[in-house]
Design an enzyme around this catalytic site. Sequence first.
Site, PDB file in Angstrom:
ATOM      1  N   TYR A   1      16.454 129.233  42.532  1.00  0.00           N
ATOM      2  CA  TYR A   1      16.286 129.921  41.253  1.00  0.00           C
ATOM      3  C   TYR A   1      15.850 128.925  40.200  1.00  0.00           C
ATOM      4  O   TYR A   1      16.006 127.711  40.359  1.00  0.00           O
ATOM      5  CB  TYR A   1      17.552 130.679  40.831  1.00  0.00           C
ATOM      6  CG  TYR A   1      18.670 129.813  40.299  1.00  0.00           C
ATOM      7  CD1 TYR A   1      18.757 129.511  38.942  1.00  0.00           C
ATOM      8  CD2 TYR A   1      19.655 129.316  41.140  1.00  0.00           C
ATOM      9  CE1 TYR A   1      19.796 128.717  38.447  1.00  0.00           C
ATOM     10  CE2 TYR A   1      20.685 128.534  40.656  1.00  0.00           C
ATOM     11  CZ  TYR A   1      20.751 128.231  39.311  1.00  0.00           C
ATOM     12  OH  TYR A   1      21.765 127.454  38.820  1.00  0.00           O
ATOM     13  N   CYS A   2      15.281 129.459  39.125  1.00  0.00           N
ATOM     14  CA  CYS A   2      14.857 128.635  37.991  1.00  0.00           C
ATOM     15  C   CYS A   2      15.299 129.335  36.711  1.00  0.00           C
ATOM     16  O   CYS A   2      16.294 130.055  36.717  1.00  0.00           O
ATOM     17  CB  CYS A   2      13.353 128.374  38.031  1.00  0.00           C
ATOM     18  SG  CYS A   2      12.342 129.866  38.029  1.00  0.00           S
ATOM     19  N   ALA A   3      14.554 129.154  35.638  1.00  0.00           N
ATOM     20  CA  ALA A   3      14.962 129.694  34.341  1.00  0.00           C
ATOM     21  C   ALA A   3      14.931 131.220  34.304  1.00  0.00           C
ATOM     22  O   ALA A   3      15.799 131.841  33.708  1.00  0.00           O
ATOM     23  CB  ALA A   3      14.087 129.122  33.233  1.00  0.00           C
TER      24      ALA A   3
END
Length: 135
Positions: free
Chosen positions: A88-90
């Site tokens: 996952y990221c932002a």
Amino acid sequence: MTNAVIDIPAASAPEAEAHFADRFRFETDCWDVHEALSRPEPGFVLLDVRGPDMFDKGHVPGASNLPHGKIIASKMAAWPADTLFVTYCAGPHCNGAARGALRLARLGRPVKIMTGGVTGWIDEGFPLESHQPRA
């Protein structure tokens, strides 16, 4: 009458079924990750693929930080070859999760993306964990 929704016909029911069923092989959502992480053995390693500073400001509890650009074979050797990774990221505005997933796939690792990233996690009402700034 015409508009952008109906100008292109919908896929047939069998095509739609295959398409939507296939998506679950590639992605999961924040709710399912949260539920799995509440168990002693969630069955995957959650990777926050953002930089260390963003990770320290707030990340999903239980996540490991490994920026997508640092996903290389030598670092992945710490886990068995059949380990499932969830990246996952932002959030939806960021493609870091896809970049990390692509690097993992190129290394022959099973991988899914947590759709929504940090933004989705917060939208679900789940807390983030933070660390003291790095020295």
